[in-house]
Design an enzyme around this catalytic site. Structure first.
Site, mmCIF file in Angstrom:
data_model
loop_
_atom_site.group_PDB
_atom_site.id
_atom_site.type_symbol
_atom_site.label_atom_id
_atom_site.label_comp_id
_atom_site.label_asym_id
_atom_site.label_seq_id
_atom_site.Cartn_x
_atom_site.Cartn_y
_atom_site.Cartn_z
ATOM 1 N N CYS A 72 -0.667 -7.991 -1.264
ATOM 2 C CA CYS A 72 -1.860 -7.879 -2.111
ATOM 3 C C CYS A 72 -1.394 -7.678 -3.556
ATOM 4 C CB CYS A 72 -2.713 -6.697 -1.627
ATOM 5 S SG CYS A 72 -4.371 -6.650 -2.355
ATOM 6 N N HIS A 126 0.806 -1.213 0.000
ATOM 7 C CA HIS A 126 0.000 0.000 0.000
ATOM 8 C C HIS A 126 0.840 1.264 0.000
ATOM 9 C CE1 HIS A 126 -2.495 -3.260 1.577
ATOM 10 N NE2 HIS A 126 -3.425 -2.706 0.823
HETATM 11 N N1 GLN Z 1 -5.773 -10.854 -7.834
HETATM 12 C C1 GLN Z 1 -6.122 -9.532 -7.461
HETATM 13 C C2 GLN Z 1 -4.968 -8.583 -7.727
HETATM 14 O O1 GLN Z 1 -3.867 -8.978 -7.602
HETATM 15 C C3 GLN Z 1 -6.486 -9.458 -6.005
HETATM 16 C C4 GLN Z 1 -6.883 -8.064 -5.598
HETATM 17 C C5 GLN Z 1 -7.404 -7.950 -4.199
HETATM 18 O O2 GLN Z 1 -7.238 -8.814 -3.399
HETATM 19 N N2 GLN Z 1 -8.049 -6.862 -3.885
HETATM 20 O O3 GLN Z 1 -5.144 -7.432 -8.035
HETATM 21 ZN ZN ZN Z 2 -5.670 -8.196 -1.576
#
Ligand code: GLN
Ligand code: ZN
Length: 748
Positions: free
Chosen positions: A718, A686
């Site tokens: 993420c 983030h």
């Molecule tokens: N596979 C998605 C990405 O990598 C997962 C996104 C998420 O968890 N918000 O963007």
């Molecule tokens: Zn995520």
């Protein structure tokens, strides 16, 4: 008639544009404020037939932040700022200080700015914002009702940032809050305030012992107080509120049917009832016949003249109006009702409720009946094949246990311990966005578009091979959004052109609309996954969004229970998994980013949600062969309450967000004896910051204190789509270096 608030982003997202231009220093503060005032004036115009117009529902960023600002609850690090500089710095940070945290408003997709309480806050109240908006409305000849977040809700959503006890923090805050409310009494002879207390729906709380004192004090100031709750029933608080001096209660009868059991208390106490019967969170035309039945039920107990028909919550959560939807199928469009249309519904319902069918309302009433009748029987909604499939669903568990599966998978997939991977997306570059937009507008043809996407995938694969990741991804360049991408390819979905809903600040989302039975006519991701796999000998993961997440991030039809809609979605995803594995994709990730968001607010409803949400995930994943590895991903770090459900999902691998919480969160996995594989994010995506090898190395070592290397995967927190390549490349390289270092030590 009453609404609890009107959308403030504007019909054409005027506020978004004004804010972003102001932040970019392309316009002045005065210009921003002129836009804001114009918007309020217009929004009140729409409310002119209601009991009052709502003021202070407007905000330049967020109402919780407004309240922090008005209370002078300003964290130390912003002390030297003033005015809008201060206000926006708290929301967005500035060069020197990080922003306040943001989190979701109950079970909606709206984010509020979390108040930071501590002893060294120097509360200093300043009601200027409310005063100004009040006087504006008054000058236009309206009766204003002030909308204000209640003390209890504000307090419970705040975080205490020092060692103050809850009692201390509450009593300090209470003093300031009451002072703020009191300062409003000079505004007018009679001041009406609607206090928003959605926290009350969560049930009994030690602070409930304060409710009577707080609201009696407020009424004693000379204020006419309405206390409103929403999103579920609030019977525990209602019991107390009827014994206070407040004028009325607002209750949600759409998402809190149990509120019906409190009607007698309200009637006995002679309180006014603001009956939330028009759905403030969903977008379907009301069925006025069933609303009238509901109101009849209510008015058997509560005298008619004490009932005010209301929306169930603020209209903030629905789009502005259908006026600019010129492309949507006209039949489907006729079933929808956005904020402005909902006000018209309130007016019509009011007239039917008070006067029955008359010359003046007959036509509109009959039209409403007709729309509801066509919606019920339309062949656009009903797909017998889908309904048949759902009702014939067999048991949905994978054929082998995890222990048996993982043995087969480890053998066949041959990945090392501490296997490295990513969550799916790679940076969404401006070029990529332009490419997709051009294709959408028909400015480039399919060949040109596809070759652009393929080039991106090639680059992604080459980069991942070069740095030595173990399990690769294709990078998701073809997706604008993880739900929209799938919705656009499924039957039963429709997309608005202008159905924007505020998510936070100037950010809006346009949720897909699920209007009918859903199915997947043809594969949605297979060609891109297969193409990516054809480029590498390594395993390329297939990427899907899970059924529960698709459901939780859409406007969902209200003529079928949510769990039934979710089952249909689960079958669509199952079909996709089946096609992917047939095409030779060996690992498939089913993202459930919004699984937790769907949790009901009241404890007693949680089990039911968990049961069906879990079942739906399993309907999707159970088509996977034992040798196909199913991953899932969830972007949060608090699993304590839901770990049993996560375990029961039985994904072979789950990747989660942990970078910001160290290995604390992993402990819960260990505690419950979680045995499937886990990928705790080792760095925070983030922020643009590039984590060093050493930092990631230490993080991995921490993880290894809790779980054995055989059980761990190494990945970022993420998806990387919001980051830039300049950040992603060195970060992932460092991640790989760190893993190498740890592996070398283990091998020694
Ligand atoms: N596979 C998605 C990405 O990598 C997962 C996104 C998420 O968890 N918000 O963007
Ligand atoms: Zn995520």
């Amino acid at each position: 008639m009453n609404i609890l608030g009107f959308p403030r982003i504007g019909e054409k997202r005027e506020l978004k544009k004004a804010l972003e231009s102001f932040w970019a220093k392309k316009s002045s503060e005065e210009e921003l404020l002129v836009v804001a005032k114009k918007m309020r004036t217009l929004h009140w115009e729409y409310q002119k037939n209601l009991l009052f117009v709502t003021v202070n529902d407007f905000s330049l960023y967020d109402n919780m932040l407004d309240l922090s600002y008005m209370l002078g609850a300003i964290p130390q690090r912003f002390q030297n700022l003033k005015g809008l500089d201060l206000y926006f710095a708290m929301a967005r940070g500035n060069g020197e200080s990080v922003a306040c945290e943001m989190t979701k408003w109950f079970n909606t997709n709206y984010h509020f700015v979390v108040p930071e309480l501590s002893k060294d806050l120097h509360y200093k109240v300043n009601a200027e914002k409310i005063i100004q908006e009040y006087n504006e409305a008054k000058a236009l000849g309206y009766i204003p009702k002030i909308s204000l977040i209640g003390l209890f809700t504000y307090f419970e959503l705040a975080k205490i940032h020092d060692n103050s006890s809850k009692e201390e923090a509450f009593s300090q805050l209470k003093k300031a809050y009451l002072e703020l409310v009191k300062s409003l009494t000079t505004l007018d002879e009679e001041i009406i305030i609607e206090f928003h207390e959605p926290i009350f729906v969560k049930g009994q709380n030690p602070l409930f012992s304060e409710i009577k004192d707080v609201y009696d004090t407020i009424v004693d100031f000379g204020i006419k107080a309405i206390v409103s709750t929403y999103f579920e029933a609030s019977n525990e608080a209602t019991k107390i509120l009827v014994g206070t001096k407040i004028d009325g209660l607002g209750l949600d009868f759409i998402y809190g049917e149990n509120n019906l059991t409190s009607l007698k208390l309200i009637a006995d106490a002679g309180k006014k009832l603001y009956a939330g019967v028009i759905d403030g969170r969903n977008i379907w035309v009301a069925n006025l016949d069933s609303k009238l039945q509901l109101l009849d039920r209510i008015s058997i107990i509560v005298p008619k003249d004490l009932i005010h028909i209301s929306t169930s919550c603020s209209l903030l959560h629905v789009p502005f109006s259908k006026d600019s939807e010129v492309k949507m199928d006209s039949e489907i469009l006729s079933w929808l009702s956005f904020a402005r249309e909902k006000i018209t519904e309130l007016e019509l319902l009011e007239s039917l409720f008070r006067n029955g069918i008359t010359e003046s309302n007959r036509k509109a009433y009959e039209q409403n009946q007709a729309v509801n009748a066509t919606r019920k029987s339309s062949n656009k909604i009903h797909d017998v094949k889908v309904q048949h499939r759902v009702s014939n669903l067999k048991i949905n568990v994978r054929s082998d246990t995890f222990k048996e599966r993982i043995k087969i998978q480890r053998e066949k997939l041959a990945y090392p311990n501490l296997a490295t991977t990513t969550i799916g997306s790679f940076p969404q570059t401006p070029e990529l966005r332009i490419l997709r937009q051009k294709y959408k507008k028909g400015e480039i043809n399919t060949n040109e578009y596809e070759s652009g996407i393929k080039d991106y995938i090639k680059e992604c694969i080459a980069f991942q091979e070069q740095i030595g990741l173990d399990v690769l991804v294709h990078g998701e360049p073809e997706r604008n959004d993880m739900v929209e991408y799938f919705g656009e390819q499924m039957k039963g979905f429709v997309f608005s052109q202008n159905g924007w809903v505020q998510s936070y600040g100037s950010r809006c989302v346009k949720p897909p609309i699920i209007y009918g039975d859903t199915s997947r006519p043809s594969p949605m991701t297979v060609r891109w996954s297969s193409f990516a796999q054809s480029l590498s000998k390594k395993i390329v993961k297939g990427m899907l969004t899970g059924p529960v997440t698709i459901l939780n991030w859409s406007f969902v039809r209200d003529d079928l229970p949510r769990h039934e809609v979710c089952k249909q979605l689960a079958l669509c995803i199952a079909d996709e998994i089946s096609d992917l594995q047939d095409a030779g994709i060996r690992i498939i990730q089913v993202d459930e980013a919004a699984f937790k968001e769907g949790y009901p607010l009241r404890q007693e409803n949680i089990k039911e949600y968990e049961n069906w949400a879990l079942e739906c995930f399993k309907i999707s994943s159970s088509v996977a062969k034992s040798s196909t590895q199913i991953h899932t991903h969830m972007c949060y770090s608090e699993f304590n309450d839901i770990i049993k459900t996560i375990e029961a999902m039985d994904a072979d691998v789950i990747s989660i967000e942990t970078a910001r919480s160290g290995n604390e969160l992993l402990k819960i996995f260990k505690q419950v004896g979680y045995s499937n594989e886990v990928g705790p994010g080792v760095y925070d995506i983030h922020s643009p910051r590039i984590p060093s090898v050493d930092e990631i190395y230490k993080q991995i070592k921490l993880l290894l204190e809790v779980l054995p290397q055989e059980q761990l995967w190494i990945n970022p927190d993420c998806g990387l789509k919001t980051r830039k390549w300049e950040e992603v490349k060195p970060s992932l390289k460092n991640m790989i270096e760190a893993v190498k270092k740890v592996r070398a030590e283990i091998d020694k």
